[in-house]
Design an enzyme around this catalytic site. Sequence first.
Site, PDB file in Angstrom:
ATOM      1  N   SER A 197      78.258 -15.785  54.882  1.00 40.53           N
ATOM      2  CA  SER A 197      78.706 -17.182  54.931  1.00 40.53           C
ATOM      3  C   SER A 197      78.296 -18.033  53.727  1.00 40.53           C
ATOM      4  O   SER A 197      78.886 -19.078  53.501  1.00 40.53           O
ATOM      5  CB  SER A 197      78.231 -17.859  56.213  1.00 40.53           C
ATOM      6  OG  SER A 197      76.861 -18.165  56.147  1.00 40.53           O
ATOM      7  N   LYS A 233      72.807 -22.918  55.481  1.00 40.74           N
ATOM      8  CA  LYS A 233      74.040 -23.592  55.067  1.00 40.74           C
ATOM      9  C   LYS A 233      73.725 -24.646  54.009  1.00 40.74           C
ATOM     10  O   LYS A 233      72.592 -24.992  53.761  1.00 40.74           O
ATOM     11  CB  LYS A 233      74.723 -24.287  56.258  1.00 40.74           C
ATOM     12  CG  LYS A 233      75.044 -23.396  57.434  1.00 40.74           C
ATOM     13  CD  LYS A 233      76.122 -22.388  57.154  1.00 40.74           C
ATOM     14  CE  LYS A 233      76.353 -21.505  58.378  1.00 40.74           C
ATOM     15  NZ  LYS A 233      77.016 -20.270  58.069  1.00 40.74           N
TER      16      LYS A 233
END
Length: 175
Positions: free
Chosen positions: A41, A84
């Site tokens: 990701s 993230k």
Amino acid sequence: MSTTNLGEEIKDWVISILIAIVLAFFIRYFIVELYMVEGPSMRPTLVNGERLVVNKFIYRFKAPERGEILVFRYPRDPSRDFIKRVIGVAGDTVEIKDSRVLLNGQLLNEPYILERTRGAYPAVTVPEGHIYVMGDNRNNSEDSRFKDVGFVPLELIKGKAITVFWPLDHIKTLP
């Protein structure tokens, strides 16, 4: 060596080992922690298997800023950690339109992504005490666009990723 000297030496060793253990726990729980990147990701910035140093105390003194990469507890299952990038902070409006991310109505400059973001996402305003996060590999990232992550409460943030230290040929500092 007398019994008294041996006893003193053992005592010194035990005290030294206990101090080392206490310091290690203090450092790990309050200052820095090591994490391993799992999954795609955050590609290309971070890749599967890289190991990071995460600063755990920085957000005690300042709020997360846009562009920083951080580790937080997954809201649906706090036993899991996610890595993230911060896209929006409290008061920011985030929208995905024409496969591009808009922050407060302006196109977000994202030199760290490899491809445009698929789909659209309606404009949302980040509430106080929260951040909006996305993975750099937008089309393969479970992030704030999804209900199970959503706006991340500040209290779920574990720290700021500051350095990749392994593998050795990937060593770098992070924004």
